[in-house]
Design a protein around this motif. Structure first.
Motif, PDB file in Angstrom:
ATOM      1  N   LYS A  35       0.840  -1.203   0.000  1.00 53.32           N
ATOM      2  CA  LYS A  35       0.000   0.000   0.000  1.00 53.32           C
ATOM      3  C   LYS A  35       0.878   1.257   0.000  1.00 53.32           C
ATOM      4  CE  LYS A  35      -3.721   2.243   2.531  1.00 53.32           C
ATOM      5  NZ  LYS A  35      -3.027   3.509   2.590  1.00 53.32           N
ATOM      6  N   ALA A  36       1.928   1.207   0.850  1.00 48.03           N
ATOM      7  CA  ALA A  36       2.832   2.365   0.921  1.00 48.03           C
ATOM      8  C   ALA A  36       3.495   2.604  -0.432  1.00 48.03           C
ATOM      9  CB  ALA A  36       3.883   2.122   1.997  1.00 48.03           C
ATOM     10  N   LEU A  55       9.457  14.244  10.867  1.00 50.99           N
ATOM     11  CA  LEU A  55       9.209  14.410   9.434  1.00 50.99           C
ATOM     12  C   LEU A  55       9.749  13.166   8.750  1.00 50.99           C
ATOM     13  CD1 LEU A  55      10.218  18.147   8.936  1.00 50.99           C
ATOM     14  CD2 LEU A  55       7.953  17.199   9.292  1.00 50.99           C
ATOM     15  N   GLU A  56       8.850  12.337   8.255  1.00 46.38           N
ATOM     16  CA  GLU A  56       9.263  11.045   7.695  1.00 46.38           C
ATOM     17  C   GLU A  56       9.158  11.073   6.173  1.00 46.38           C
ATOM     18  OE1 GLU A  56       6.597   8.349   9.586  1.00 46.38           O
ATOM     19  OE2 GLU A  56       7.514   8.578  11.549  1.00 46.38           O
ATOM     20  N   PRO A  57      10.317  11.041   5.473  1.00 47.03           N
ATOM     21  CA  PRO A  57      10.244  10.995   3.997  1.00 47.03           C
ATOM     22  C   PRO A  57       9.495   9.746   3.548  1.00 47.03           C
ATOM     23  CG  PRO A  57      12.473  11.418   4.742  1.00 47.03           C
ATOM     24  CD  PRO A  57      11.688  11.036   5.950  1.00 47.03           C
ATOM     25  N   TYR A 117       5.753  12.697   5.419  1.00 51.03           N
ATOM     26  CA  TYR A 117       4.659  12.489   6.361  1.00 51.03           C
ATOM     27  C   TYR A 117       5.017  13.169   7.669  1.00 51.03           C
ATOM     28  CZ  TYR A 117       1.363  10.233   9.481  1.00 51.03           C
ATOM     29  OH  TYR A 117       0.369  10.003  10.404  1.00 51.03           O
ATOM     30  N   VAL A 118       4.129  14.020   8.150  1.00 51.95           N
ATOM     31  CA  VAL A 118       4.396  14.726   9.406  1.00 51.95           C
ATOM     32  C   VAL A 118       3.808  13.866  10.530  1.00 51.95           C
ATOM     33  CG1 VAL A 118       4.160  16.913  10.640  1.00 51.95           C
ATOM     34  CG2 VAL A 118       4.191  16.897   8.137  1.00 51.95           C
TER      35      VAL A 118
END
Lengths: 221, 186
Positions: free
Chosen positions: A56-57, B13-15, B24-25
Motif C-alpha cells: 500500500k505504501a 518528518l518522515e520521507p 509524512y508529518v
C-alpha cells in the motif's frame, strides 16, 4: 540392552518402552512441534500484514508523482481561468472592467450607443449558508442598446466565444414601430467571480510562478 | 488540547521514499480545520512553503469542477438567436423576445439554472396559424434549439386576432413559450 528371559517380564518391558516412547513423542509434539508451528503461522500472518502495508505504501509513493502532476495541471488551469475568464476587479470594483470589456465588443459588433449598469454580485440565501463550500459567485451587468438583431447576434457570438464561462442571464428584445431597423434591447451578462477577492492575487502569483518555472526550464533545456 | 501545560511537542518528518519529495508529518494531530492545519504546517521552521499535496489536489479539483459547471451548463444564446433569425417564416414578424437564465435553489439539486424563452409576434395572411405552428415545430425539432429547449408551445388563447387600431383583419398576434432543461450548477 538385554531383555529378560521370562516371557511375561519381556512383554512388560516392551510395553514400558512403548509407553516411554509415546510419552517422549507426546512431550516433543506438545512442547516443541506444535508451539513452533503455531509461532510460524503467527509470523506468517504478521508478515502478510506487513507485506500488505508495504504494498500500500509503495502504491501511495507511486501515486505521489501522479498527484503532483495532477495538482500542477489543476493549478495551471485555475490560474488561467482566473486570469482570463473570471471577471477581474479593480480595487474591488467589478463594473469598470465589465464595462470596458463590453465597450470593446460593442464596437467590434457595430453596435452604437449603449449604457452599462452594474447589477452587483448575486447572493443567493442558500449560497450564503454554504459559503464555506463555495468559491465562485456571479456578477451581472445590464446593457441597454438600440441596434439591429444581427448586431446583437454578432455581439453575443463574440462575447460567448471570448469567454466560455460568461452567459446571458437575461435578454429582452422589443421591435420599434418608429425605427423598424433598430430594436430596443436590454440584456444582462453574468460572469463568475471569486467569492474571496484574495483568490485573484493567489492565482496571479501561481501563474507568474508557473511562467517563471517554464521559462527557466526552457533555458536549461 | 490534550496537554495544555506542555511547552514543547516532538514531531517527526518522515520521507515517504528515497526518490519522493513527499513527507509524512508524524505526531501532528490533524483534526483541525483545513486553514488552521495549513497555518500550523507553515509555522514549522523549514516548512514555510510546504503544500499539503493530497488535500490540495482534492480542493483544487472541487474548485475546478465548480468553475467548469459555469461553462458546461450555459446556453449558447448567440446560436439560439441566429437559428431563430433563420427559421422565422417570412409571414411572421417577431415583436418581442424575452429570455431569462435565473439561478435558483432546488432542495434536491442545489443551485440550478432555470431558463425561459418567450416569443411574441405577429403573423399575417390566411396561413398565419400554419406559419406559427411551423415555427413552434422547428423550436421543438432543430438541434440548435433542442440542445437546450425542452418544449415549445403556443399556450391556449395565445394565438388571436390582432385587435390593435389599424391592424389588418388577417393579422394575428401570438406567443410561444419555451421551457429549457434545468441545469444544476453545483
Amino acid at each position: 540392552m538385554k531383555l529378560p528371559e521370562d516371557k511375561k517380564q519381556r512383554v512388560q518391558v516392551i510395553i514400558l518402552i512403548c509407553m516411554g516412547i509415546v510419552a517422549v513423542l507426546y512431550v516433543v509434539l506438545h512442547a516443541g512441534i506444535i508451539p513452533v508451528t503455531k509461532g510460524l503461522e503467527n509470523r506468517k500472518k504478521k508478515l502478510s500484514i506487513v507485506e500488505d502495508k508495504i504494498e500500500k505504501a509503495n502504491r501511495d509513493i507511486m501515486q505521489t508523482k501522479r498527484h503532483k502532476a495532477q495538482n500542477t495541471e489543476l493549478e495551471s488551469e485555475l490560474a488561467n481561468a482566473s486570469m482570463a475568464h473570471l471577471l477581474q476587479h479593480e480595487v474591488g470594483n467589478f463594473l469598470l472592467p465589465a464595462a470596458h470589456h463590453i465597450q470593446k465588443l460593442v464596437e467590434e459588433s457595430g453596435i452604437g450607443e449603449h449604457s452599462v449598469h452594474g447589477m452587483g454580485p448575486l447572493r443567493l440565501r442558500q449560497w450564503n449558508k454554504r459559503k464555506n463550500e463555495r468559491t465562485v459567485m456571479s456578477y451581472s451587468v445590464r446593457v441597454t442598446v438600440e441596434c439591429a438583431y444581427s448586431n446583437l447576434v454578432l455581439f453575443a457570438d463574440r462575447m460567448l466565444a471570448d469567454n466560455p464561462y460568461v452567459s446571458f442571464s437575461g435578454l429582452s428584445i422589443s421591435a420599434q414601430k418608429t425605427q423598424p431597423e433598430k430594436h430596443k434591447m436590454v440584456f444582462d451578462i453574468r460572469w463568475p467571480i471569486w467569492i474571496d477577492l484574495d483568490a485573484y492575487d493567489t492565482y496571479s502569483r501561481m501563474a507568474a510562478k508557473r511562467a517563471a518555472e517554464e521559462s527557466s526550464s526552457e533555458e536549461d533545456g | 488540547m490534550r496537554f495544555p501545560d506542555r511547552e514543547k511537542h516532538q514531531i517527526f518528518l518522515e520521507p515517504e521514499g528515497v526518490d519522493v519529495d513527499e513527507t509524512y508529518v508524524n505526531g501532528y494531530s490533524m483534526s483541525l480545520p483545513r486553514d488552521v492545519q495549513e497555518e500550523l504546517v507553515h509555522a514549522l521552521p523549514g516548512l514555510e512553503d510546504a503544500i499539503m499535496l493530497r488535500k490540495t489536489v482534492a480542493r483544487n479539483q472541487a474548485v475546478w469542477d465548480e468553475i467548469e459547471r459555469w461553462r458546461t451548463t450555459r446556453t449558447d444564446v448567440a446560436l439560439l438567436l441566429a437559428a431563430l433569425q433563420r427559421e422565422v417564416p417570412a409571414s411572421v414578424q417577431l415583436v418581442e423576445l424575452t429570455f431569462s437564465d435565473d439561478l435558483a435553489f432546488d432542495e434536491e439539486k442545489g443551485v440550478v439554472r432555470r431558463l425561459n424563452l418567450t416569443i411574441n409576434g405577429l403573423a399575417d395572411g390566411f396561413k398565419a396559424k400554419d406559419a406559427v405552428e411551423r415555427l413552434t415545430r422547428r423550436l421543438q425539432a432543430l438541434p440548435e434549439f433542442t440542445n437546450s429547449i425542452e418544449s415549445a408551445s403556443v399556450p391556449p388563447g395565445a394565438f388571436a386576432a390582432d385587435r390593435s387600431p389599424g391592424a389588418p383583419k388577417s393579422r394575428r398576434v401570438f406567443r410561444i413559450e419555451c421551457t429549457f432543461y434545468e441545469s444544476p450548477l453545483e
